[in-house]
Design a protein around this motif. Structure first.
Motif, PDB file in Angstrom:
ATOM      1  N   LYS A 172      12.823 -12.355 -10.056  1.00 46.02           N
ATOM      2  CA  LYS A 172      11.518 -13.130  -9.940  1.00 46.02           C
ATOM      3  C   LYS A 172      11.898 -13.864  -8.785  1.00 46.02           C
ATOM      4  CE  LYS A 172      11.933 -17.217 -12.388  1.00 46.02           C
ATOM      5  NZ  LYS A 172      12.840 -17.880 -12.743  1.00 46.02           N
ATOM      6  N   GLY A 179       9.105 -11.124  -7.044  1.00 44.11           N
ATOM      7  CA  GLY A 179       7.665 -11.122  -7.120  1.00 44.11           C
ATOM      8  C   GLY A 179       7.250 -11.125  -8.007  1.00 44.11           C
ATOM      9  N   VAL A 180       8.508 -10.731  -8.900  1.00 43.59           N
ATOM     10  CA  VAL A 180       7.994 -10.255 -10.500  1.00 43.59           C
ATOM     11  C   VAL A 180       7.796 -11.224 -11.373  1.00 43.59           C
ATOM     12  CG1 VAL A 180       8.664  -8.720 -12.999  1.00 43.59           C
ATOM     13  CG2 VAL A 180       9.575  -8.282  -9.957  1.00 43.59           C
ATOM     14  N   PRO A 181       6.923 -11.372 -12.258  1.00 41.89           N
ATOM     15  CA  PRO A 181       6.366 -13.022 -12.632  1.00 41.89           C
ATOM     16  C   PRO A 181       7.157 -13.068 -14.245  1.00 41.89           C
ATOM     17  CG  PRO A 181       4.053 -11.899 -12.982  1.00 41.89           C
ATOM     18  CD  PRO A 181       5.766 -10.852 -12.405  1.00 41.89           C
ATOM     19  N   ASP A 182       8.065 -14.407 -14.264  1.00 41.83           N
ATOM     20  CA  ASP A 182       8.917 -14.935 -15.372  1.00 41.83           C
ATOM     21  C   ASP A 182       9.331 -13.966 -16.202  1.00 41.83           C
ATOM     22  OD1 ASP A 182       9.660 -16.530 -13.233  1.00 41.83           O
ATOM     23  OD2 ASP A 182       9.018 -18.851 -14.150  1.00 41.83           O
ATOM     24  N   GLY A 183       7.980 -13.824 -17.350  1.00 42.79           N
ATOM     25  CA  GLY A 183       8.702 -12.954 -18.348  1.00 42.79           C
ATOM     26  C   GLY A 183       8.295 -11.664 -17.803  1.00 42.79           C
ATOM     27  N   VAL A 184       7.482 -11.067 -17.384  1.00 41.63           N
ATOM     28  CA  VAL A 184       7.962  -9.393 -16.698  1.00 41.63           C
ATOM     29  C   VAL A 184       9.432  -9.192 -16.590  1.00 41.63           C
ATOM     30  CG1 VAL A 184       7.312  -7.426 -15.862  1.00 41.63           C
ATOM     31  CG2 VAL A 184       5.973  -9.165 -16.465  1.00 41.63           C
ATOM     32  N   ALA A 185       9.841 -10.127 -15.580  1.00 40.06           N
ATOM     33  CA  ALA A 185      11.059 -10.065 -15.483  1.00 40.06           C
ATOM     34  C   ALA A 185      12.252  -9.862 -16.686  1.00 40.06           C
ATOM     35  CB  ALA A 185      11.764 -11.615 -14.246  1.00 40.06           C
ATOM     36  N   GLN A 189       4.866  -6.753   0.284  1.00 37.26           N
ATOM     37  CA  GLN A 189       5.164  -7.995  -0.236  1.00 37.26           C
ATOM     38  C   GLN A 189       4.806  -9.206   0.034  1.00 37.26           C
ATOM     39  OE1 GLN A 189       8.836  -9.228  -1.475  1.00 37.26           O
ATOM     40  NE2 GLN A 189       8.441  -7.452  -2.478  1.00 37.26           N
TER      41      GLN A 189
END
Length: 170
Positions: free
Chosen positions: A129, A132-138, A19
């Motif tokens: 999110k 820390g997962v990016p928006d599109g991937v989340a 993290q």
């Protein structure tokens, strides 16, 4: 024989646990993950849900350290992580899911704003999110968690998917 592609994929998962980006995973990374999820859902650390999330984070850390921290320094390097995942968990993804279960259960409870024991896909996106997962991937990942396409995500779906993500080469 374990493929180098599989090892590369597992190594890429390391960043999700690290993290603070300092190059290793430690207890503080798990505490930071818990803090981020609580902040996203405006839940205090002293609440029952907050305490459960921190207890789950500690249990997850202890399980990961037991599997991967080969030198006992209370830090998991990328190499230790890959070795732990590849060598110890590849043939038993359910074991990894069980190590993560207390944290995943508590995170699901924090995200479960209506108290029905599940989270909506949107709530799962918020958790991802926060971690820390990016928006599109989340969004894609949360939709994939809803394996029965009912718009809700339960603990079994989360634990199974989480374990497969980190341990299954396909």
């Amino acid at each position: 024989m374990v493929s180098t592609e599989y090892e590369r994929r597992i190594a890429a998962r390391f960043a999700g646990f690290d993290q603070d980006g300092n190059g290793y995973i430690d207890r503080e990374d798990f505490n930071a993950a818990a803090k981020s999820v609580l902040a996203e859902f405006d839940t205090t650390a002293r609440s029952d849900k907050g305490q459960a999330l921190y207890v789950g984070a500690e249990a997850f850390w202890q399980g990961m350290a037991g599997i991967a921290d080969r030198d006992g320094d209370q830090r998991i390097t990328r190499a230790e992580f890959v070795n732990g995942a590849v060598k110890r968990l590849r043939d038993s993804p359910d074991r990894f899911g069980e190590i993560a279960r207390p944290f995943l259960h508590a995170a699901l409870a924090v995200a479960d704003t209506d108290g029905d024991g599940t989270a909506t896909v949107e709530e799962a996106v918020r958790v991802l999110k926060a971690l820390g997962v990016p928006d599109g991937v989340a969004a894609v990942a949360a939709a994939a968690l809803d394996t029965d396409a009912d718009g809700r995500i339960g603990e079994t779906e989360v634990v199974t998917s989480f374990a497969r993500y980190f341990t299954v080469p396909e």
